[in-house]
Each structure stands twice: as C-alpha cells, then as structure tokens.
Motif scaffolding. Structure first.
Motif, PDB file in Angstrom:
ATOM      1  N   ASP A  68       0.679  -1.331   0.222  1.00  0.00           N
ATOM      2  CA  ASP A  68      -0.064  -0.310   0.206  1.00  0.00           C
ATOM      3  C   ASP A  68       0.820   1.600   0.406  1.00  0.00           C
ATOM      4  OD1 ASP A  68      -2.101  -1.939   0.112  1.00  0.00           O
ATOM      5  OD2 ASP A  68      -2.268  -1.704   2.255  1.00  0.00           O
ATOM      6  N   LEU A  69       2.353   1.113   0.742  1.00  0.00           N
ATOM      7  CA  LEU A  69       2.792   2.311   0.985  1.00  0.00           C
ATOM      8  C   LEU A  69       3.190   2.265  -0.406  1.00  0.00           C
ATOM      9  CD1 LEU A  69       3.821   4.187   3.144  1.00  0.00           C
ATOM     10  CD2 LEU A  69       6.018   2.691   3.028  1.00  0.00           C
ATOM     11  N   ALA A  70       3.643   1.813  -1.455  1.00  0.00           N
ATOM     12  CA  ALA A  70       4.652   2.193  -2.308  1.00  0.00           C
ATOM     13  C   ALA A  70       3.582   2.392  -3.420  1.00  0.00           C
ATOM     14  CB  ALA A  70       4.979   0.119  -2.987  1.00  0.00           C
ATOM     15  N   LYS A  71       2.564   1.469  -3.284  1.00  0.00           N
ATOM     16  CA  LYS A  71       1.105   2.251  -4.218  1.00  0.00           C
ATOM     17  C   LYS A  71       0.713   3.822  -4.097  1.00  0.00           C
ATOM     18  CE  LYS A  71      -3.293   1.408  -5.676  1.00  0.00           C
ATOM     19  NZ  LYS A  71      -4.360   0.285  -6.131  1.00  0.00           N
ATOM     20  N   ARG A  72       1.374   4.298  -2.577  1.00  0.00           N
ATOM     21  CA  ARG A  72       0.657   5.415  -2.415  1.00  0.00           C
ATOM     22  C   ARG A  72       1.884   6.329  -2.893  1.00  0.00           C
ATOM     23  NH1 ARG A  72      -1.882   5.234   3.680  1.00  0.00           N
ATOM     24  NH2 ARG A  72      -1.473   7.896   3.022  1.00  0.00           N
ATOM     25  N   ALA A  73       3.098   5.855  -2.822  1.00  0.00           N
ATOM     26  CA  ALA A  73       4.161   6.976  -3.620  1.00  0.00           C
ATOM     27  C   ALA A  73       4.757   6.562  -4.803  1.00  0.00           C
ATOM     28  CB  ALA A  73       5.503   6.202  -2.312  1.00  0.00           C
ATOM     29  N   GLN A  74       3.365   5.899  -5.252  1.00  0.00           N
ATOM     30  CA  GLN A  74       3.797   5.423  -6.613  1.00  0.00           C
ATOM     31  C   GLN A  74       5.185   5.107  -7.417  1.00  0.00           C
ATOM     32  OE1 GLN A  74       2.674   9.376  -8.412  1.00  0.00           O
ATOM     33  NE2 GLN A  74       0.844   9.798  -6.930  1.00  0.00           N
ATOM     34  N   THR A  75       5.016   4.316  -6.532  1.00  0.00           N
ATOM     35  CA  THR A  75       5.830   3.148  -7.083  1.00  0.00           C
ATOM     36  C   THR A  75       5.842   1.848  -7.355  1.00  0.00           C
ATOM     37  OG1 THR A  75       8.902   3.208  -6.531  1.00  0.00           O
ATOM     38  CG2 THR A  75       7.607   3.269  -4.906  1.00  0.00           C
ATOM     39  N   ASP A  76       6.914   0.644  -6.871  1.00  0.00           N
ATOM     40  CA  ASP A  76       6.400  -0.556  -7.162  1.00  0.00           C
ATOM     41  C   ASP A  76       7.527  -1.225  -5.971  1.00  0.00           C
ATOM     42  OD1 ASP A  76       9.372  -1.321  -7.898  1.00  0.00           O
ATOM     43  OD2 ASP A  76       8.795  -0.743 -10.330  1.00  0.00           O
ATOM     44  N   MET A  77       7.128  -2.489  -5.312  1.00  0.00           N
ATOM     45  CA  MET A  77       7.573  -3.469  -4.370  1.00  0.00           C
ATOM     46  C   MET A  77       9.276  -3.402  -4.621  1.00  0.00           C
ATOM     47  SD  MET A  77       5.786  -3.560  -1.976  1.00  0.00           S
ATOM     48  CE  MET A  77       6.836  -4.274  -0.904  1.00  0.00           C
ATOM     49  N   ASP A  78      10.089  -3.332  -5.624  1.00  0.00           N
ATOM     50  CA  ASP A  78      11.223  -3.911  -5.936  1.00  0.00           C
ATOM     51  C   ASP A  78      12.007  -2.649  -5.834  1.00  0.00           C
ATOM     52  OD1 ASP A  78      10.301  -6.350  -6.704  1.00  0.00           O
ATOM     53  OD2 ASP A  78      10.880  -5.691  -8.920  1.00  0.00           O
ATOM     54  N   THR A  79      11.322  -1.667  -6.147  1.00  0.00           N
ATOM     55  CA  THR A  79      12.058   0.045  -5.428  1.00  0.00           C
ATOM     56  C   THR A  79      12.054  -0.298  -3.928  1.00  0.00           C
ATOM     57  OG1 THR A  79      11.630   0.966  -7.877  1.00  0.00           O
ATOM     58  CG2 THR A  79      11.921   2.175  -5.635  1.00  0.00           C
ATOM     59  N   LEU A  80      11.252   0.077  -3.743  1.00  0.00           N
ATOM     60  CA  LEU A  80      11.205  -0.153  -1.888  1.00  0.00           C
ATOM     61  C   LEU A  80      11.510  -1.427  -1.385  1.00  0.00           C
ATOM     62  CD1 LEU A  80       9.587   1.532   0.230  1.00  0.00           C
ATOM     63  CD2 LEU A  80       8.020   0.411  -0.189  1.00  0.00           C
ATOM     64  N   LEU A  90      16.737   6.041  -3.661  1.00  0.00           N
ATOM     65  CA  LEU A  90      15.287   6.173  -3.968  1.00  0.00           C
ATOM     66  C   LEU A  90      15.303   6.980  -4.894  1.00  0.00           C
ATOM     67  CD1 LEU A  90      12.684   5.374  -0.648  1.00  0.00           C
ATOM     68  CD2 LEU A  90      12.992   4.392  -2.815  1.00  0.00           C
ATOM     69  N   THR A  91      15.248   7.819  -5.672  1.00  0.00           N
ATOM     70  CA  THR A  91      14.885   9.009  -6.292  1.00  0.00           C
ATOM     71  C   THR A  91      14.045  10.255  -5.259  1.00  0.00           C
ATOM     72  OG1 THR A  91      12.513   8.767  -7.211  1.00  0.00           O
ATOM     73  CG2 THR A  91      14.613   8.159  -9.110  1.00  0.00           C
ATOM     74  N   SER A  92      14.274  11.339  -5.902  1.00  0.00           N
ATOM     75  CA  SER A  92      14.092  12.562  -4.591  1.00  0.00           C
ATOM     76  C   SER A  92      12.572  13.001  -4.489  1.00  0.00           C
ATOM     77  CB  SER A  92      14.794  13.561  -5.153  1.00  0.00           C
ATOM     78  OG  SER A  92      14.679  13.846  -6.712  1.00  0.00           O
ATOM     79  N   ASP A  93      12.174  12.392  -5.905  1.00  0.00           N
ATOM     80  CA  ASP A  93      10.276  12.501  -5.744  1.00  0.00           C
ATOM     81  C   ASP A  93       9.526  11.229  -4.790  1.00  0.00           C
ATOM     82  OD1 ASP A  93      11.390  10.806  -8.232  1.00  0.00           O
ATOM     83  OD2 ASP A  93       9.365  11.245  -9.274  1.00  0.00           O
ATOM     84  N   ILE A  94      10.967  10.182  -5.194  1.00  0.00           N
ATOM     85  CA  ILE A  94       9.364   9.041  -4.477  1.00  0.00           C
ATOM     86  C   ILE A  94      10.011   9.310  -3.062  1.00  0.00           C
ATOM     87  CG2 ILE A  94       9.648   6.235  -3.815  1.00  0.00           C
ATOM     88  CD1 ILE A  94      10.116   5.768  -7.027  1.00  0.00           C
ATOM     89  N   PHE A  95      11.144   9.681  -2.672  1.00  0.00           N
ATOM     90  CA  PHE A  95      11.875  10.077  -1.169  1.00  0.00           C
ATOM     91  C   PHE A  95      10.838  10.960  -0.609  1.00  0.00           C
ATOM     92  CE2 PHE A  95      14.251  11.702   2.515  1.00  0.00           C
ATOM     93  CZ  PHE A  95      14.979  10.312   2.700  1.00  0.00           C
ATOM     94  N   ASP A  96      10.029  12.631  -1.271  1.00  0.00           N
ATOM     95  CA  ASP A  96       9.254  13.206  -1.089  1.00  0.00           C
ATOM     96  C   ASP A  96       8.463  12.686  -1.065  1.00  0.00           C
ATOM     97  OD1 ASP A  96      11.691  15.094  -1.445  1.00  0.00           O
ATOM     98  OD2 ASP A  96      10.720  16.086  -2.936  1.00  0.00           O
ATOM     99  N   ARG A  97       7.597  11.559  -1.551  1.00  0.00           N
ATOM    100  CA  ARG A  97       6.112  11.299  -1.307  1.00  0.00           C
ATOM    101  C   ARG A  97       5.849  10.713  -0.075  1.00  0.00           C
ATOM    102  NH1 ARG A  97       6.629  11.615  -6.627  1.00  0.00           N
ATOM    103  NH2 ARG A  97       6.900   8.964  -6.806  1.00  0.00           N
ATOM    104  N   LEU A  98       7.464   9.345   0.263  1.00  0.00           N
ATOM    105  CA  LEU A  98       6.994   9.074   1.023  1.00  0.00           C
ATOM    106  C   LEU A  98       7.261   9.515   2.755  1.00  0.00           C
ATOM    107  CD1 LEU A  98       9.386   6.048   0.529  1.00  0.00           C
ATOM    108  CD2 LEU A  98       7.095   5.593   0.707  1.00  0.00           C
ATOM    109  N   THR A  99       8.127  10.852   2.444  1.00  0.00           N
ATOM    110  CA  THR A  99       8.198  11.545   3.760  1.00  0.00           C
ATOM    111  C   THR A  99       6.305  12.610   4.097  1.00  0.00           C
ATOM    112  OG1 THR A  99       9.169  13.357   2.947  1.00  0.00           O
ATOM    113  CG2 THR A  99      10.260  12.112   3.498  1.00  0.00           C
TER     114      THR A  99
END
Length: 121
Positions: A68-80, A90-99
């Motif tokens: 669910d976290l990966a989906k909400r952060a618009q990434t995939d489970m492998d990246t996470l 992580l890329t900065s945009d994924i990092f920002d979305r997670l924070t």
C-alpha cells in the motif's frame, strides 16, 4: 492434580503428502540462508545514521502495509525493497512522497529554528 494426557496421533502420512512435505522442507532450507542475510541488510540499513536510515525506520514502524505504501508513493515493491535493504537509493521525488505520506518533517542540516511568534499582541 494430574495433567490430562494429550491424545497421540500416530497415523502415517501418505507418500504423496510426504513427498510434498520433503520438497517444502528442502525449499525452506535452501532459501533460509539468503533470507537471514536479507534480514541483516534490512536491519543494518535501517540503523544507518542518515536521512535514508531515518526514513527506513519510519517505514518499518509505520502501520501502512508495504504494498500500500509503494502504491501511494507511486512506486513499485522492488524499488521500495531495494531501498529498505540499502541496495539502491530512492529518487528524490519518491523520497519526498514517502516523507509526506508518513508525515515526516525534514530540516536542513545546520538550519536555525525559526523563532516562534509570541501569542501576546
């Protein structure tokens, strides 16, 4: 007072079921060493005294399921997963979305806290 004896079940498993059981045990035995190593990588990466390490701690302590976290952060489970094990950043945009999702506040290193405005007029 006497303890009640547990009834013993002594039926034998049929050969097909025993074969499946042996195969499952062999797979577990084969995968276990790698899973132990991965668990150690997860732990070590989470304990890093870095911003990434802090984000990993927040992810691990979050009640949000990883898919669910990966989906909400618009990434995939492998990246996470590769981030959590410390294998890739992580890329900065994924990092920002997670924070944002985890409601974390990042401050610049060496920044001075803003003075609080007084409530008195």
């Amino acid at each position: 007072m006497r303890k009640k004896k547990q009834p013993q079940i002594v039926e034998r498993l049929d050969e097909v079921l025993m074969k499946k059981l042996r195969r499952s045990r062999a797979l577990v035995a084969k995968e276990l060493p790698e899973l132990i190593k991965k668990d150690q990588r997860l732990y070590d990466a989470m304990r890093e005294r870095t911003t990434s390490g802090t984000l990993r701690q927040a992810i691990h302590s979050s009640k949000i399921l990883l898919p669910d976290l990966a989906k909400r952060a618009q990434t995939d489970m492998d990246t996470l997963d590769t981030f959590l094990t410390g294998e890739r950043p992580l890329t900065s945009d994924i990092f920002d979305r997670l924070t944002k999702i985890l409601r974390l506040k990042l401050e610049a290193i060496g920044s001075k806290p803003k003075p609080r405005q007084s409530k008195a007029g």
